[in-house]
Write a protein that holds these residues in place. Structure first.
Motif, PDB file in Angstrom:
ATOM      1  N   LYS A  43       0.831  -1.198   0.000  1.00  0.00           N
ATOM      2  CA  LYS A  43       0.000   0.000   0.000  1.00  0.00           C
ATOM      3  C   LYS A  43       0.864   1.246   0.000  1.00  0.00           C
ATOM      4  N   VAL A  44       2.187   1.022   0.061  1.00  0.00           N
ATOM      5  CA  VAL A  44       3.144   2.113  -0.030  1.00  0.00           C
ATOM      6  C   VAL A  44       4.103   1.818  -1.179  1.00  0.00           C
ATOM      7  N   LYS A  45       4.631   2.879  -1.771  1.00  0.00           N
ATOM      8  CA  LYS A  45       5.565   2.733  -2.885  1.00  0.00           C
ATOM      9  C   LYS A  45       6.941   2.387  -2.325  1.00  0.00           C
ATOM     10  N   ILE A  46       7.509   1.306  -2.827  1.00  0.00           N
ATOM     11  CA  ILE A  46       8.820   0.887  -2.344  1.00  0.00           C
ATOM     12  C   ILE A  46       9.734   0.650  -3.543  1.00  0.00           C
ATOM     13  N   LYS A  47      10.754   1.474  -3.641  1.00  0.00           N
ATOM     14  CA  LYS A  47      11.842   1.275  -4.602  1.00  0.00           C
ATOM     15  C   LYS A  47      13.088   1.106  -3.746  1.00  0.00           C
ATOM     16  N   LEU A  48      13.527  -0.140  -3.616  1.00  0.00           N
ATOM     17  CA  LEU A  48      14.624  -0.438  -2.698  1.00  0.00           C
ATOM     18  C   LEU A  48      15.932   0.182  -3.169  1.00  0.00           C
ATOM     19  N   PRO A  49      16.745   0.652  -2.232  1.00  0.00           N
ATOM     20  CA  PRO A  49      18.073   1.158  -2.595  1.00  0.00           C
ATOM     21  C   PRO A  49      18.990  -0.006  -2.960  1.00  0.00           C
ATOM     22  N   THR A  50      20.132   0.304  -3.547  1.00  0.00           N
ATOM     23  CA  THR A  50      21.099  -0.732  -3.926  1.00  0.00           C
ATOM     24  C   THR A  50      22.291  -0.711  -2.976  1.00  0.00           C
ATOM     25  N   ALA A  51      22.950  -1.857  -2.854  1.00  0.00           N
ATOM     26  CA  ALA A  51      24.122  -1.980  -1.993  1.00  0.00           C
ATOM     27  C   ALA A  51      25.085  -2.971  -2.630  1.00  0.00           C
ATOM     28  N   THR A  52      26.360  -2.839  -2.309  1.00  0.00           N
ATOM     29  CA  THR A  52      27.359  -3.744  -2.877  1.00  0.00           C
ATOM     30  C   THR A  52      27.582  -4.973  -2.004  1.00  0.00           C
ATOM     31  N   GLY A  69       7.240   3.911   2.972  1.00  0.00           N
ATOM     32  CA  GLY A  69       7.258   4.626   1.705  1.00  0.00           C
ATOM     33  C   GLY A  69       6.029   5.500   1.581  1.00  0.00           C
ATOM     34  N   ALA A  70       5.992   6.275   0.517  1.00  0.00           N
ATOM     35  CA  ALA A  70       4.831   7.128   0.253  1.00  0.00           C
ATOM     36  C   ALA A  70       3.650   6.241  -0.131  1.00  0.00           C
ATOM     37  N   PRO A  71       2.456   6.562   0.317  1.00  0.00           N
ATOM     38  CA  PRO A  71       1.283   5.753  -0.053  1.00  0.00           C
ATOM     39  C   PRO A  71       1.070   5.747  -1.570  1.00  0.00           C
ATOM     40  N   LEU A  72       0.518   4.640  -2.061  1.00  0.00           N
ATOM     41  CA  LEU A  72       0.194   4.554  -3.481  1.00  0.00           C
ATOM     42  C   LEU A  72      -0.881   5.576  -3.815  1.00  0.00           C
ATOM     43  N   THR A  81       0.876  12.294   1.072  1.00  0.00           N
ATOM     44  CA  THR A  81       2.003  11.881   0.222  1.00  0.00           C
ATOM     45  C   THR A  81       3.296  11.659   1.011  1.00  0.00           C
ATOM     46  N   GLU A  82       3.285  11.940   2.299  1.00  0.00           N
ATOM     47  CA  GLU A  82       4.474  11.722   3.120  1.00  0.00           C
ATOM     48  C   GLU A  82       4.689  10.227   3.355  1.00  0.00           C
ATOM     49  N   PRO A  83       5.939   9.797   3.529  1.00  0.00           N
ATOM     50  CA  PRO A  83       6.206   8.373   3.784  1.00  0.00           C
ATOM     51  C   PRO A  83       5.470   7.880   5.027  1.00  0.00           C
ATOM     52  N   ARG A  84       4.897   6.691   4.910  1.00  0.00           N
ATOM     53  CA  ARG A  84       4.125   6.073   5.980  1.00  0.00           C
ATOM     54  C   ARG A  84       4.655   4.667   6.250  1.00  0.00           C
ATOM     55  N   ALA A 126      12.585   7.868   0.871  1.00  0.00           N
ATOM     56  CA  ALA A 126      12.112   8.195   2.220  1.00  0.00           C
ATOM     57  C   ALA A 126      13.231   8.843   3.027  1.00  0.00           C
ATOM     58  N   LYS A 127      12.845   9.732   3.907  1.00  0.00           N
ATOM     59  CA  LYS A 127      13.807  10.417   4.778  1.00  0.00           C
ATOM     60  C   LYS A 127      14.242   9.479   5.899  1.00  0.00           C
TER      61      LYS A 127
END
Length: 156
Positions: A43-52, A69-72, A81-84, A126-127
């Motif tokens: 129900k929240v937008k999630i674009k995962l960060p990358t790591a090595t 993440g921010a709600p869909l 629109t704030e991350p939840r 997200a912050k």
């Protein structure tokens, strides 16, 4: 020259369907064993960060996920629109984290509780403030085994 005659009407023999149920059940069991069910509806937008440096977690049954993440778009009218924070299938407040952790602990055997891991799936936009607040709530309930979910960055 010889003359060839047709000896009556030739009929095509019927196709045997005796093994058809066996084949159908074999395919059914195959697809049941290789298919994984979706655990949670996002129900929240999630674009995962990358790591090595990424390590795969072993026992997935002992992992509880917290999504940030921010709600869909369909939920922005209600939640903004704030991350939840999303716990299981609902968007929750930070104060609900303690109840969520307690519920997750009760759903497992007592000897498994010390091995439980709490995984944060946080949108890359997200912050960090909301992540810090979540970590503070986890500390209050002694949920100290924490994991950050990321995607593996392919090196060239």
């Amino acid at each position: 020259m010889a003359k060839f005659r047709k000896k009556g009407q030739r009929t095509v023999s019927a196709l045997s369907t005796a093994s058809l149920p066996d084949i159908v059940f074999m395919l059914l069991f195959f697809f049941m064993s290789v298919t994984s069910m979706k655990e949670t509806d996002y129900k929240v937008k999630i674009k995962l960060p990358t790591a090595t440096e990424v390590k795969k977690l072993e026992k997935k049954s002992l992992i509880s996920y917290i999504y940030v993440g921010a709600p869909l778009a369909s939920f922005q009218s209600k939640y903004g629109t704030e991350p939840r924070v999303q716990l299981n299938d609902k968007i929750s407040d930070l104060s609900d984290i303690a109840d969520y952790i307690e519920g997750e602990r009760q759903s497992h055997d007592e000897y498994e509780v010390p091995f439980m891991t709490y995984s944060l799936k946080v949108d890359s936009d997200a912050k960090m403030g909301i992540v810090t607040d979540i970590k503070q709530e986890l500390r209050k309930v002694q949920a100290l085994k924490l994991n950050y979910s990321t995607l593996k960055l392919e090196r060239k």
